[in-house]
Design a protein around this motif. Structure first.
Motif, short mmCIF file in Angstrom:
data_model
loop_
_atom_site.label_atom_id
_atom_site.label_comp_id
_atom_site.label_asym_id
_atom_site.label_seq_id
_atom_site.Cartn_x
_atom_site.Cartn_y
_atom_site.Cartn_z
N LEU A 28 0.83 -1.20 0.00
CA LEU A 28 0.00 0.00 0.00
C LEU A 28 0.87 1.25 0.00
O LEU A 28 0.60 2.21 -0.74
N ALA A 29 1.94 1.23 0.80
CA ALA A 29 2.85 2.37 0.85
C ALA A 29 3.44 2.62 -0.54
O ALA A 29 3.55 3.77 -0.99
N ALA A 30 3.80 1.53 -1.22
CA ALA A 30 4.39 1.68 -2.55
C ALA A 30 3.39 2.27 -3.53
O ALA A 30 3.72 3.18 -4.30
N ARG A 31 2.16 1.78 -3.49
CA ARG A 31 1.14 2.31 -4.41
C ARG A 31 0.85 3.77 -4.07
O ARG A 31 0.69 4.59 -4.97
N ASN A 32 0.79 4.08 -2.79
CA ASN A 32 0.55 5.47 -2.39
C ASN A 32 1.70 6.37 -2.79
O ASN A 32 1.51 7.57 -3.01
N ALA A 33 2.90 5.80 -2.86
CA ALA A 33 4.06 6.59 -3.27
C ALA A 33 4.12 6.74 -4.80
O ALA A 33 5.04 7.36 -5.32
N GLY A 34 3.15 6.15 -5.51
CA GLY A 34 3.10 6.31 -6.95
C GLY A 34 3.87 5.25 -7.73
O GLY A 34 4.34 5.50 -8.82
N ILE A 35 3.99 4.06 -7.15
CA ILE A 35 4.65 2.96 -7.86
C ILE A 35 3.60 1.89 -8.15
O ILE A 35 2.99 1.36 -7.24
N GLU A 36 3.36 1.64 -9.44
CA GLU A 36 2.40 0.61 -9.82
C GLU A 36 3.17 -0.52 -10.49
O GLU A 36 4.08 -0.28 -11.28
N THR A 37 2.80 -1.76 -10.19
CA THR A 37 3.58 -2.89 -10.66
C THR A 37 2.71 -3.90 -11.40
O THR A 37 1.60 -4.20 -10.97
N VAL A 38 3.21 -4.38 -12.53
CA VAL A 38 2.62 -5.55 -13.17
C VAL A 38 3.52 -6.71 -12.79
O VAL A 38 4.65 -6.82 -13.26
N PHE A 39 3.05 -7.56 -11.89
CA PHE A 39 3.88 -8.63 -11.38
C PHE A 39 4.00 -9.75 -12.41
O PHE A 39 3.15 -9.89 -13.29
N GLN A 40 5.06 -10.53 -12.25
CA GLN A 40 5.27 -11.63 -13.19
C GLN A 40 4.08 -12.60 -13.16
O GLN A 40 3.69 -13.13 -14.19
N ASP A 41 3.50 -12.80 -11.97
CA ASP A 41 2.34 -13.71 -11.88
C ASP A 41 1.02 -12.99 -12.12
O ASP A 41 -0.04 -13.56 -11.95
N ARG A 42 1.07 -11.70 -12.46
CA ARG A 42 -0.07 -10.86 -12.83
C ARG A 42 -0.96 -10.43 -11.66
O ARG A 42 -1.73 -9.49 -11.79
N ALA A 43 -0.95 -11.15 -10.54
CA ALA A 43 -1.71 -10.75 -9.35
C ALA A 43 -3.17 -10.42 -9.66
O ALA A 43 -3.66 -9.33 -9.39
N LEU A 44 -3.88 -11.41 -10.21
CA LEU A 44 -5.29 -11.21 -10.52
C LEU A 44 -6.16 -12.13 -9.66
O LEU A 44 -5.66 -13.09 -9.07
N ALA A 45 -7.44 -11.81 -9.59
CA ALA A 45 -8.41 -12.67 -8.93
C ALA A 45 -9.25 -13.32 -10.03
O ALA A 45 -10.17 -12.69 -10.55
N PRO A 46 -8.92 -14.56 -10.41
CA PRO A 46 -9.50 -15.13 -11.63
C PRO A 46 -11.01 -15.36 -11.59
O PRO A 46 -11.64 -15.44 -12.64
N GLN A 47 -11.59 -15.45 -10.40
CA GLN A 47 -13.03 -15.71 -10.35
C GLN A 47 -13.85 -14.43 -10.45
O GLN A 47 -15.06 -14.46 -10.37
N HIS A 48 -13.16 -13.31 -10.62
CA HIS A 48 -13.88 -12.04 -10.60
C HIS A 48 -13.74 -11.29 -11.93
O HIS A 48 -12.94 -11.67 -12.78
N SER A 49 -14.52 -10.23 -12.03
CA SER A 49 -14.64 -9.52 -13.30
C SER A 49 -13.41 -8.65 -13.56
O SER A 49 -12.60 -8.39 -12.67
N ILE A 50 -13.30 -8.19 -14.79
CA ILE A 50 -12.23 -7.29 -15.17
C ILE A 50 -12.28 -6.02 -14.31
O ILE A 50 -11.26 -5.60 -13.76
N VAL A 51 -13.47 -5.45 -14.15
CA VAL A 51 -13.58 -4.21 -13.36
C VAL A 51 -13.07 -4.44 -11.94
O VAL A 51 -12.27 -3.64 -11.44
N THR A 52 -13.54 -5.49 -11.31
CA THR A 52 -13.14 -5.75 -9.94
C THR A 52 -11.63 -5.90 -9.84
O THR A 52 -11.01 -5.42 -8.90
N ASN A 53 -11.03 -6.53 -10.86
CA ASN A 53 -9.58 -6.71 -10.85
C ASN A 53 -8.84 -5.40 -11.07
O ASN A 53 -7.82 -5.15 -10.43
#
Ligand SMILES: Nc1ncnc2c1ncn2[C@@H]1O[C@H](COP(=O)(O)OP(=O)(O)OP(=O)(O)O)[C@@H](O)[C@H]1O
Ligand SMILES: [Mg+2]
Lengths: 343, 267
Positions: free
Chosen positions: B82-107
């Motif tokens: 959270l601190a990293a995101r609040n500091a303005g760092i957004e990451t696309v992780f190698q494993d993508r960090a998604l919730a597969p059972q949920h919608s695109i919007v929710t993700n």
């Protein structure tokens, strides 16, 4: 040598991604609809065996009187299961809450105030249980199993095995608030059933439209992803136990009042398997990440209907468990067809 | 937010002497990395070199066993996702960090839900925003329905969702851990377009990839790690070309060292 690439299909002509309204509706509410259909089928099966009885509104008076506690507990447990945890300690919280409530009432606290304080107590107990599970890094199955015995044990020690009664408070406004009845076409709808419906609606909004509920689903679906996206997964996990504790306290308060203001130290014990069965019959899968509040509501109706419905339909009492088991297994198979896990 | 407070080329995030152990494995043994405003930094190294571990440290996912993290010159502690995101760092992780059972919007809005004062999700707003974002990106072979379940998407489409999520907030630093694996040629070109667009808007990209030609094309500076240590780093101008960089990486793989003397001194 390369040939010119075929003109790319433009996105606008590719319609595979846009399902119709009803497809969308089923995709969003399929589990709840399945649970509703299950309830209707079980009811129809019983009713077909004894139509005259099952068409009398008054036949359902006892049903509406006994179902609310199961509804309240089951809908709250959806959060726990969806988050990927399990809570086997809620029966002890129901018992402890009933005892606390009666202790407050006989020491002169008005019923509504006592109910509010008891729910605070239930939330506090839920917080403690959640904190032990989450920060102690113990499997919630084992931890809550142990805590259930532990809390029941403490309650027994405090109560010295005695009931607590306050039969005079039966005439108060607070008691009427919880147990008063409305008569509609010969059917008596008790207030605590209405409370259970309002509670379910509250759980539905919390689960589907509140940040907390959405995060519960994220944590259950993929805890690593949730954490990487900045969700405090420990706090969410403790939160589901708080919610379960709150529901258990409300159940404790209601059970005592529906027993004419008598509390038994064993109060709540019976709900462990019933509420979990209702949850799974209601269409919330065991693997976490997704679940349905209204499905749990219909699941609670279904499992409550089975014992009395079987008798009403003319089955001898010893058939009850058999039918119960059959319904659970069949609905699990049906839900399996309805939606396997998406990965 | 635009990083208006920092001059182009000045450090925006600094990792100092980061040590990270997993049990007996030391994945990072004292790596120092400075990410500068407005650059595209290419992070290179063999499989298991520690690139993803470094990225996860940058994203706040790993709490380092040693060293410190500075954002805009200030030490941030505790350093959490959270601190990293609040500091303005957004990451696309190698494993993508998604919730597969949920919608695109929710993700897309995972951990960053748009809510009202009561914490209730503003469903319409989220759907509209996701729709706009997906259209802008055009990152797909089919009409994206923001309500589609992520688990039903193809690998490349899932990647699109993760990239969309990282781009949504106009973050100062966007970290992409192997964003082009599993992507077709056209989709890869799209990712490069985004990287350039982010850079042109004065923001920063950290890019990890195994295709050195790709990384060469897109990055301004290269940072190579080897078995948990920095092997060498250099501006693009310090190399004579992609082959020079590739040669050094071969040398590193074969001998365990690269000849830094071959790098041109940049002015
Ligand atoms: N969560 C973890 N638990 C234990 N060991 C880990 C963990 N994450 C990484 N490692 C170890 O740390 C080392 C570096 O891993 P890392 O994922 O950072 O490599 P990488 O450079 O990203 O490789 P690749 O190019 O294959 O993605 C590896 O030896 C890996 O086994
Ligand atoms: Mg990696």
């Amino acid at each position: 040598m390369t040939t010119a690439p075929a003109p790319a299909r433009t996105a606008a002509t590719d319609k595979r991604g846009t399902p119709g309204f009803w497809r969308m509706f089923y995709r969003r509410n399929g589990r709840a609809l399945n649970a509703f259909v299950t309830f209707v089928l079980v009811w129809a099966f019983f009713a077909a065996n004894n139509p005259t009885l099952f068409l009398i509104p008054a036949y359902y008076n006892a049903f509406l009187f006994s179902v609310p506690a199961t509804i309240i507990m089951t809908t709250a447990l959806v959060f726990v299961i969806v988050s990927g945890e399990l809570d086997l300690a809620f029966p002890s919280v129901i018992g402890a809450a009933g005892g606390l409530f009666m202790t407050l009432v006989i020491s002169g606290v008005p019923i509504l105030a006592a109910a509010a304080l008891t729910m605070l107590g239930g939330a506090a107990l839920g917080t403690a249980i959640g904190a032990i599970v989450v920060y102690g890094k113990i499997s919630s199955l084992v931890a809550t199993l142990g805590l259930n015995f532990f809390i029941v044990g403490i309650v027994n020690l405090l109560a010295q095995g005695k009931n607590i009664e306050s039969r005079d408070s039966v005439s108060t406004f607070g008691y009427a608030f919880f147990t008063g009845k409305w008569e509609i076409f010969g059917l008596q709808v008790p207030n605590h059933f209405l409370i259970a419906v309002v509670w379910t609606a509250l759980c539905y909004v919390l689960f589907r439209y509140h940040r907390f509920g959405i995060r519960v689903q994220m944590v259950g679906d993929n805890p690593d992803s949730a954490r990487q996206m900045g969700i405090n997964i420990d706090r969410i996990r403790v939160g589901v136990f708080v919610w379960s504790g709150l529901a258990a306290a409300l159940c404790g308060v209601i059970l005592v009042q529906t027993a004419n203001m008598v509390w038994f130290p064993t109060s709540g014990k019976a709900y462990l398997l019933i509420a979990l069965a209702a949850l799974f019959v209601g269409g919330t899968p065991t693997w976490g990440g997704v679940g349905t509040i209204w499905g749990a509501f219909f699941g609670a109706l279904t499992v409550t209907l089975i014992p009395s419905g079987a008798v009403g339909a003319g089955f001898a009492g010893f058939w009850t468990d058999f039918i119960f088991g059959l319904v659970i297994i069949l609905t699990m198979v049906a839900h399996r067809f309805g939606g396997a896990r998406v990965r | 937010m635009a990083p208006a407070d920092i001059a182009p080329g000045a450090p925006i995030v600094e990792l100092r002497n980061i040590v990270k152990r997993f049990g007996s494995v030391e994945a990072l043994s004292g790596v120092s990395l400075t990410v500068r405003r407005g650059e595209v930094l290419g992070l290179l190294g063999d499989n298991g070199a520690g690139k993803s571990t470094l990225v996860k440290t940058l994203a706040g996912v790993h709490d380092p066993d040693g060293g410190e993290v500075l954002v805009r010159g200030r030490r941030v502690s505790p350093w959490t996702p959270l601190a990293a995101r609040n500091a303005g760092i957004e990451t696309v992780f190698q494993d993508r960090a998604l919730a597969p059972q949920h919608s695109i919007v929710t993700n897309v809005f995972m951990g960053r839900e748009i809510t009202n004062a009561l914490g209730l999700i503003r469903v319409r707003k989220q759907t509209d925003e996701a729709n706009r974002l997906m259209r802008e990106i055009g990152f797909t072979s089919r009409v994206f329905n923001p309500d589609s379940t992520v688990g039903h998407l193809s690998g490349g489409e899932r990647q699109g969702v993760a990239i969309a999520r990282a781009l949504y907030n106009n973050a100062d630093v966007i970290v992409l851990d192997e964003p082009t694996t599993a992507l077709s040629l056209t989709e890869t070109q799209k990712v490069f377009r985004f990287v350039r667009a982010v850079k042109d808007s004065g923001r920063t990209v950290v890019f990890i990839g195994h295709n050195i030609h790709h990384v060469w094309d897109i990055a301004d500076r290269f940072f190579v790690i080897d078995r948990g240590r920095m092997a060498f780093e250099g501006e693009k101008a310090a190399f004579t070309g992609a082959d020079h960089l590739i040669g050094m990486m071969h040398q590193l793989a074969e001998t365990g060292r690269a000849d830094i003397a071959t790098l041109r001194q940049s002015a």
